[in-house]
Each structure stands twice: as C-alpha cells, then as structure tokens.
Design a protein around this motif. Structure first.
Motif, PDB file in Angstrom:
ATOM      1  N   ARG A  44       0.831  -1.215   0.000  1.00  0.00           N
ATOM      2  CA  ARG A  44       0.000   0.000   0.000  1.00  0.00           C
ATOM      3  C   ARG A  44       0.858   1.253   0.000  1.00  0.00           C
ATOM      4  N   TRP A  45       1.890   1.272   0.822  1.00  0.00           N
ATOM      5  CA  TRP A  45       2.761   2.452   0.871  1.00  0.00           C
ATOM      6  C   TRP A  45       3.495   2.658  -0.445  1.00  0.00           C
ATOM      7  N   LEU A  46       3.918   1.563  -1.041  1.00  0.00           N
ATOM      8  CA  LEU A  46       4.640   1.681  -2.308  1.00  0.00           C
ATOM      9  C   LEU A  46       3.731   2.223  -3.403  1.00  0.00           C
ATOM     10  N   LEU A  47       2.496   1.752  -3.464  1.00  0.00           N
ATOM     11  CA  LEU A  47       1.547   2.272  -4.450  1.00  0.00           C
ATOM     12  C   LEU A  47       1.260   3.750  -4.201  1.00  0.00           C
ATOM     13  N   ALA A  48       1.144   4.128  -2.925  1.00  0.00           N
ATOM     14  CA  ALA A  48       0.900   5.537  -2.604  1.00  0.00           C
ATOM     15  C   ALA A  48       2.082   6.406  -3.009  1.00  0.00           C
ATOM     16  N   VAL A  49       3.299   5.922  -2.759  1.00  0.00           N
ATOM     17  CA  VAL A  49       4.500   6.681  -3.140  1.00  0.00           C
ATOM     18  C   VAL A  49       4.578   6.821  -4.655  1.00  0.00           C
ATOM     19  N   ILE A  50       4.248   5.753  -5.384  1.00  0.00           N
ATOM     20  CA  ILE A  50       4.263   5.815  -6.852  1.00  0.00           C
ATOM     21  C   ILE A  50       3.279   6.865  -7.347  1.00  0.00           C
ATOM     22  N   ALA A  51       2.069   6.867  -6.792  1.00  0.00           N
ATOM     23  CA  ALA A  51       1.055   7.839  -7.217  1.00  0.00           C
ATOM     24  C   ALA A  51       1.516   9.269  -6.942  1.00  0.00           C
ATOM     25  N   LEU A  52       2.051   9.507  -5.751  1.00  0.00           N
ATOM     26  CA  LEU A  52       2.524  10.847  -5.409  1.00  0.00           C
ATOM     27  C   LEU A  52       3.697  11.257  -6.296  1.00  0.00           C
ATOM     28  N   ALA A  53       4.583  10.317  -6.587  1.00  0.00           N
ATOM     29  CA  ALA A  53       5.745  10.636  -7.420  1.00  0.00           C
ATOM     30  C   ALA A  53       5.328  10.994  -8.835  1.00  0.00           C
ATOM     31  N   VAL A  54       4.350  10.281  -9.382  1.00  0.00           N
ATOM     32  CA  VAL A  54       3.875  10.586 -10.736  1.00  0.00           C
ATOM     33  C   VAL A  54       3.277  11.987 -10.784  1.00  0.00           C
ATOM     34  N   VAL A  55       2.422  12.301  -9.812  1.00  0.00           N
ATOM     35  CA  VAL A  55       1.800  13.631  -9.775  1.00  0.00           C
ATOM     36  C   VAL A  55       2.864  14.709  -9.604  1.00  0.00           C
ATOM     37  N   ALA A  56       3.858  14.454  -8.743  1.00  0.00           N
ATOM     38  CA  ALA A  56       4.906  15.445  -8.501  1.00  0.00           C
ATOM     39  C   ALA A  56       5.737  15.696  -9.755  1.00  0.00           C
ATOM     40  N   VAL A  57       6.106  14.634 -10.461  1.00  0.00           N
ATOM     41  CA  VAL A  57       6.919  14.789 -11.664  1.00  0.00           C
ATOM     42  C   VAL A  57       6.164  15.578 -12.727  1.00  0.00           C
ATOM     43  N   VAL A  58       4.910  15.222 -12.956  1.00  0.00           N
ATOM     44  CA  VAL A  58       4.123  15.918 -13.977  1.00  0.00           C
ATOM     45  C   VAL A  58       3.908  17.374 -13.579  1.00  0.00           C
ATOM     46  N   ASP A  66      11.046  23.971 -18.981  1.00  0.00           N
ATOM     47  CA  ASP A  66      11.205  24.888 -20.106  1.00  0.00           C
ATOM     48  C   ASP A  66      11.002  24.184 -21.450  1.00  0.00           C
ATOM     49  N   GLY A  67      10.760  22.886 -21.405  1.00  0.00           N
ATOM     50  CA  GLY A  67      10.624  22.113 -22.636  1.00  0.00           C
ATOM     51  C   GLY A  67       9.200  22.094 -23.137  1.00  0.00           C
ATOM     52  N   PRO A  68       8.881  21.135 -24.004  1.00  0.00           N
ATOM     53  CA  PRO A  68       7.537  21.029 -24.567  1.00  0.00           C
ATOM     54  C   PRO A  68       6.506  20.667 -23.500  1.00  0.00           C
ATOM     55  N   THR A  69       5.289  21.040 -23.745  1.00  0.00           N
ATOM     56  CA  THR A  69       4.200  20.781 -22.796  1.00  0.00           C
ATOM     57  C   THR A  69       3.124  19.908 -23.426  1.00  0.00           C
ATOM     58  N   SER A  70       3.482  19.131 -24.407  1.00  0.00           N
ATOM     59  CA  SER A  70       2.494  18.304 -25.100  1.00  0.00           C
ATOM     60  C   SER A  70       2.125  17.097 -24.255  1.00  0.00           C
ATOM     61  N   LEU A  71       1.022  16.453 -24.626  1.00  0.00           N
ATOM     62  CA  LEU A  71       0.606  15.227 -23.954  1.00  0.00           C
ATOM     63  C   LEU A  71       1.679  14.157 -24.087  1.00  0.00           C
ATOM     64  N   SER A  72       2.322  14.109 -25.232  1.00  0.00           N
ATOM     65  CA  SER A  72       3.392  13.139 -25.452  1.00  0.00           C
ATOM     66  C   SER A  72       4.530  13.328 -24.450  1.00  0.00           C
ATOM     67  N   HIS A  73       4.916  14.578 -24.224  1.00  0.00           N
ATOM     68  CA  HIS A  73       6.025  14.852 -23.301  1.00  0.00           C
ATOM     69  C   HIS A  73       5.628  14.513 -21.869  1.00  0.00           C
ATOM     70  N   HIS A  74       4.428  14.901 -21.458  1.00  0.00           N
ATOM     71  CA  HIS A  74       3.984  14.587 -20.097  1.00  0.00           C
ATOM     72  C   HIS A  74       3.900  13.080 -19.891  1.00  0.00           C
ATOM     73  N   LEU A  75       3.396  12.362 -20.895  1.00  0.00           N
ATOM     74  CA  LEU A  75       3.276  10.914 -20.770  1.00  0.00           C
ATOM     75  C   LEU A  75       4.645  10.262 -20.618  1.00  0.00           C
ATOM     76  N   ALA A  76       5.624  10.735 -21.383  1.00  0.00           N
ATOM     77  CA  ALA A  76       6.969  10.178 -21.293  1.00  0.00           C
ATOM     78  C   ALA A  76       7.588  10.439 -19.920  1.00  0.00           C
ATOM     79  N   MET A  77       7.451  11.653 -19.409  1.00  0.00           N
ATOM     80  CA  MET A  77       8.047  12.000 -18.124  1.00  0.00           C
ATOM     81  C   MET A  77       7.368  11.261 -16.967  1.00  0.00           C
ATOM     82  N   ALA A  78       6.067  11.029 -17.099  1.00  0.00           N
ATOM     83  CA  ALA A  78       5.329  10.365 -16.019  1.00  0.00           C
ATOM     84  C   ALA A  78       5.723   8.906 -15.850  1.00  0.00           C
ATOM     85  N   GLN A  79       6.381   8.334 -16.851  1.00  0.00           N
ATOM     86  CA  GLN A  79       6.776   6.930 -16.758  1.00  0.00           C
ATOM     87  C   GLN A  79       7.971   6.711 -15.836  1.00  0.00           C
ATOM     88  N   LEU A  80       8.747   7.759 -15.584  1.00  0.00           N
ATOM     89  CA  LEU A  80       9.998   7.592 -14.838  1.00  0.00           C
ATOM     90  C   LEU A  80       9.795   7.026 -13.429  1.00  0.00           C
TER      91      LEU A  80
END
Length: 265
Positions: A44-58, A66-80
């Motif tokens: 549960r904690w790991l899933l919560a940390v993953i969710a928070l990390a995704v929101v924080a990165v995006v 300063d880079g692109p703001t397209s859906l493609s760019h956000h989707l790529a960054m959210a995978q990290l």
C-alpha cells in the motif's frame, strides 16, 4: 491465500464419495495476486509513493519545465517514477510468499506451482498496464491545466506507437522485477541486485571503449530509451529482444525452475 472459496469446496454426493476439489481458475488466481499486491502495508505504501511521485513529476514539468508541454512529453516523463518503483512491487509479489511464510499455504491450495507463477506474471503485467492508464490520466489533466498555469496552449499530440511502446516498456520493467524475485526469493537481495547489477553493467560497457557496442544490444536501459517517445525502429526491436532475454527471460526461466523444484518448508 484465499484462492479457494466455499464454492470450490467438495460437496458430498448422496450415496457416493465427495466431489473432487476443482482448482481455482487462472483468472481467480490473478485476482488474488492483484489483491496481494495491496494487502500488505509495504504494498500500500509503495503504491501511494508511486502515485505521489507521478503527480509530482508531472506538476514539476508543467510548472517549472522549459521544454515542450504536449501530452506526449507529459506521458513520457510520467513513466519515470513508475519504471523505478513498480518493479519493486513485482519483486515483493513473489518474495513475500517466502518472507511471510505463506508459500506452503499457497502451493497446498494450488499444487501446480506453474499456475501460481503464471498468475503472478499476469498480475504484474496488469499492474504495469494500470500504471500506464493512471499516468495517461494525470498527463491529460496536465494538458488541460497548461493554458491556466503557463503561457502555452494545450497540445494534445501523442502517437499510438508511443502509447503502445510505453505500455510494453512498463510490462518489461515490472516483469524484470518479478524475474529477479523468482530467482532470488529474498526481498532485500532481489531489490538490491535488481538495481545494482544493471547499473554496474551500464557503467562498465559505457566506460570500456571496446564494450560500448554491447550497450546497444544487452543494456536494457539503452534499448528501452527510445520507447519513451515511441521511436523504436527495426534494429531497436532486435536490441530490445536481446536485452530483454538477458535481464528478463534468463532470470525468470531460472527462477521458475527453482521454485518448481524447491522444497518448501
């Protein structure tokens, strides 16, 4: 393990022996394994940390990038964050059977160990796909907020190839964690070696000039890098296959054989 319910228990036939116990279906076993992933405090904690990390990165990309703001760019960054943390959940999905000493119960209820292992692989794959769905939803929200938070307009550009390759990348990442868990059957050891061995391998093949060609064919991080943008070409698919064979298929086969032959006490 709650894979067998009242409906699976043998019933007494009038004038005859009890009906044979029907094994739980693969779908039910997969649902059980999915539930195991969030039943423990660590899960549960790991899933919560993953969710928070995704929101924080995006959010950081949206507000400070300063880079692109397209859906493609956000989707790529959210995978990290998912690529880093979700394989740990895949490891725990396997090793928790031994750390919590539930393996005997699990394999008593389902004597065919390959069915349990298959269910774990399917559950881990489902978690990877659900992770991509969740990051896609967060990325869509980020694009909706782009005109409000920045001077740029909403850019909905994204390709089907990127979405498909991102999903495949996450499945490969999570199953690599499952493979290390099967091979080592120890949560600390599997987690440490899952991160250390590929990192050391990458450093060695990148530092030694004569081995740099190896990185293209056997370094999983190098082979999967184009998948964030959906840019794998024909050679890239071959390099993905060879690196996946080393870091996913080989440890999974060895771990599968180990668990099938292991004496559980």
């Amino acid at each position: 393990m709650s894979a067998v319910t009242t409906a699976d228990r043998p019933t007494t036939r009038p004038g005859g022996p009890p009906a044979p116990l029907e094994p739980p279906s693969l779908l039910r076993l997969t649902r059980v394994e999915l539930r195991k992933s969030c039943d423990t405090r660590a899960g549960r904690w790991l899933l919560a940390v993953i969710a928070l990390a995704v929101v924080a990165v995006v959010a950081l990309v949206l507000l400070l990038g300063d880079g692109p703001t397209s859906l493609s760019h956000h989707l790529a960054m959210a995978q990290l964050p998912i690529a880093v943390l979700l394989p740990v959940l895949g490891i725990l999905l396997v090793t928790s059977e031994w750390s919590q000493r539930t393996a005997m119960t699990t394999f008593t209820l389902v004597p065919r160990r390959s069915r349990v292992l298959t269910a774990k692989v399917l559950a881990a794959s489902a978690l990877a796909v659900l992770g991509v769905v969740a990051t896609s939803a967060v990325s869509v929200v980020a694009v909706l907020l782009t005109p409000l938070a920045t001077d740029a307009g909403a850019d909905w550009s994204v390709s089907a190839a990127q979405v498909g390759q991102v999903a495949l990348f996450q499945v490969v990442s999570v199953l690599s964690g499952v493979a290390f868990g099967m091979l080592l059957l120890s949560s600390p050891l599997a987690i440490v070696l899952y991160f250390v061995l590929p990192t050391v391998f990458t450093i060695v093949v990148s530092t030694v000039g004569a081995l740099r060609w190896v990185a293209d064919w056997l370094d999983l991080s190098t082979a999967t890098a184009p998948m964030f943008d959906g840019a794998l070409d024909a050679q890239g698919w071959l390099q993905l296959a060879t690196s996946t064979a080393l870091w996913l298929a080989l440890p999974m086969v060895l771990g599968w054989l180990r668990i099938r032959r292991a004496e559980i006490s």
